[in-house]
Every structure is written in structure tokens, then in C-alpha cells.
Design a protein around this motif. Structure first.
Motif, short mmCIF file in Angstrom:
data_model
loop_
_atom_site.label_atom_id
_atom_site.label_comp_id
_atom_site.label_asym_id
_atom_site.label_seq_id
_atom_site.Cartn_x
_atom_site.Cartn_y
_atom_site.Cartn_z
N ARG A 61 -4.20 7.79 -3.21
CA ARG A 61 -3.56 9.04 -2.80
C ARG A 61 -3.02 8.94 -1.36
NH1 ARG A 61 -7.40 11.92 -4.12
NH2 ARG A 61 -8.44 12.20 -2.10
N GLY A 96 0.08 6.60 -1.02
CA GLY A 96 1.33 7.23 -1.43
C GLY A 96 1.93 8.07 -0.34
N SER A 97 1.09 8.86 0.34
CA SER A 97 1.57 9.72 1.42
C SER A 97 2.04 8.90 2.63
CB SER A 97 0.46 10.69 1.86
OG SER A 97 0.11 11.55 0.80
N ALA A 99 3.15 5.83 2.67
CA ALA A 99 4.39 5.14 2.35
C ALA A 99 5.58 6.11 2.36
CB ALA A 99 4.28 4.45 0.99
N ASP A 100 5.37 7.31 1.82
CA ASP A 100 6.44 8.30 1.81
C ASP A 100 6.87 8.68 3.24
OD1 ASP A 100 6.48 8.35 -0.93
OD2 ASP A 100 5.23 10.15 -1.11
N MET A 101 5.93 8.70 4.16
CA MET A 101 6.22 9.08 5.55
C MET A 101 6.77 7.92 6.38
SD MET A 101 3.14 11.71 6.59
CE MET A 101 1.81 10.59 6.13
N GLY A 102 6.76 6.72 5.81
CA GLY A 102 7.25 5.57 6.56
C GLY A 102 6.23 4.91 7.45
N THR A 150 4.61 0.29 4.49
CA THR A 150 5.64 -0.19 3.57
C THR A 150 5.00 -1.18 2.59
OG1 THR A 150 7.82 -1.23 3.42
CG2 THR A 150 6.31 -2.09 5.10
N TYR A 187 0.71 -4.18 1.43
CA TYR A 187 1.14 -3.15 2.37
C TYR A 187 1.11 -3.70 3.81
CZ TYR A 187 0.87 0.47 -1.23
OH TYR A 187 1.08 1.23 -2.35
#
Length: 254
Positions: A42, A45-46, A48-51, A54, A61
Motif C-alpha cells: 500500500r 503504491g503511494s 511511487a505515485d508521488m514520485g 521509482t 525500487y
């Protein structure tokens, strides 16, 4: 509120793993952090979405470019004079000597901050004072920790001239002293810029490990006797190290 705090702490636990690891898989992070698998998925995912993280084609990662952007902003906004002030004040109070903060400006050093002492006999210097990089402890510590190629270019071109009775004008002697400074982590001068004065300086490093400034104490030569020097050296080097830590430097003290 407690759940939010717990999530933030766990997220930082994940990000802190990348201080010592360049790349990590999901399983690596679960194993190293001890955080439950569902929570790790969880959070990843957050992040990665925020940058902030990666993910490459192999599923590993690494830190995202957003960290580079934030890191550059922090470095640019740090005012070394403000960062160093508390340690400069403590050094002044502990040694009862004037404290200077110097930076390189071309082929010169320049005092960008100074704290005076209340000692009745003291050295009179001022912010903005310049000196050639070969003369005086503040200048020479900056020269000693310059990139080697830049330092050698400077030494090949400069023709040292006497300023005080102790100015080092021999290039071979200058090179010897610079090598000693790189080994010991400090520079000491007597009567190089002003007769019968002494200065003791140590380098300050930034988050990249590069020298960014020098901190020094200075005063009448008689107060820098051989019996007192070891104590003064320790205090100046420690002050430089503490300031370096505040700038993000992470190597061990010399």
C-alpha cells in the motif's frame, strides 16, 4: 491521529532503507523493515505515485527524482552563516579568541562572518577581508581541500609574496603544509598576514562531501603556545565537524 502517525513513521522506515541500499525489491523491504506485506504494498503504491520512489523493469525500487529536486532546494537555501552561528559562538566562548568563517572567492579567501572576543588584547579583522589562498590558515585550509586539479593549477601559476614575516613563499614548503593539512584536518599559521598573530583553521564540508568553507580562531601569537595548541585544535576541528553535519555531511570526524 495515532493511525496517521504510525503510517508516517512506517513510511519513513521504508524510505530510510534507501540510505544504505541503492535498490530494493518488495520482499527486501518487507524483510528489512518488518512491516506487514499488505502495508508495504500500500505504501509503495503511494510513494511511487508521488514520485518519491521509482520502480524499474526488474521490479526493484529506488529513490525517485523528486528527492533530487528537494535536496537541491535544501542545499541552495542553507545560509552557512546562519547554520554556523551557534557553533561559532560556542567556539568563541570556549577559546576566548576571535572566530572567522571564510569561503573561497576565486584565488582568494574571504571572511563572510566574524565573532569578536571581549579579550582586552585581540586581533582586529572584519567581514569582507580577503587574503591570497597561500597565506594564512583560513586561506590555506581552503586551498588544501580544493579539488586536486584546481589546486595544482593554482600552485603552478601563483607566485607567493611575503605579506607578514611568516608568509610561506616557498612552493615546496607550501605543498608540504597542504599535504599535512589534508592528513590532520587543520591548518595553523603564524605571522603570515599580520606580524605576531596566529590563526588555526579547519574545513567545513557540505552534503556532497565537498569543502564549502573554513572556520578559524585567531589572535595574538603569544596565546597560541605549544602547550595550548592541542586543545585549540580539537575545539576548532569539532566546531567544523558539527557545522558540516548540519550541512548534511556524513563522514566520520578525522
Amino acid at each position: 491521529m495515532q493511525n496517521k502517525n504510525k503510517t508516517v513513521i512506517r513510511t519513513m522506515d521504508l524510505l530510510n532503507l534507501f540510505l544504505t541500499h541503492t535498490k530494493l525489491t518488495v520482499n527486501d523491504m518487507i524483510r528489512l523493515s518488518g512491516i506487514p506485506k499488505s502495508s508495504v504494498h500500500r505504501m509503495l503504491g503511494s510513494l511511487a505515485d508521488m514520485g518519491l520512489l521509482t520502480r524499474d523493469q526488474d521490479g526493484q525500487y529506488s529513490l525517485g527524482l523528486l528527492f533530487l529536486q528537494f535536496g537541491n532546494l535544501v542545499a541552495e537555501r542553507l545560509d552557512i552563516r546562519h547554520v554556523a552561528l551557534t557553533d561559532m559562538q560556542r567556539l568563541r566562548d570556549e577559546t576566548d579568541e576571535a572566530v572567522h568563517l571564510a569561503v573561497r572567492d576565486g584565488d582568494s579567501s574571504m571572511y563572510i562572518e566574524k565573532l569578536d572576543t571581549d579579550h582586552p588584547v585581540r586581533l582586529f579583522t572584519k567581514i569582507g577581508r580577503r587574503a591570497p589562498l597561500y597565506a594564512g590558515a583560513s586561506s590555506r585550509i581552503l586551498l588544501a581541500f580544493m579539488p586536486e586539479e584546481e589546486r595544482e593549477n593554482y600552485l603552478s601559476e601563483v607566485e607567493p609574496e611575503a605579506i607578514g614575516i611568516g608568509t610561506i613563499v616557498s612552493k615546496s614548503k607550501l605543498r608540504e603544509l597542504l599535504a599535512i593539512s589534508r592528513t590532520t584536518g587543520y591548518s595553523f599559521s603564524r605571522s603570515e598576514l599580520e606580524n605576531y598573530t596566529a590563526e588555526l583553521s579547519a574545513p567545513i564540508f557540505d552534503h556532497t562531501g565537498q569543502m564549502t568553507a573554513g572556520i578559524s580562531i585567531a589572535g595574538p601569537e603569544g596565546r597560541f603556545g605549544e602547550d595550548r595548541l592541542p586543545e585549540l585544535i580539537g575545539k576548532v576541528r569539532q566546531a567544523a565537524y558539527e557545522i558540516s553535519l548540519k550541512l548534511g555531511y556524513r563522514k566520520q570526524v578525522l
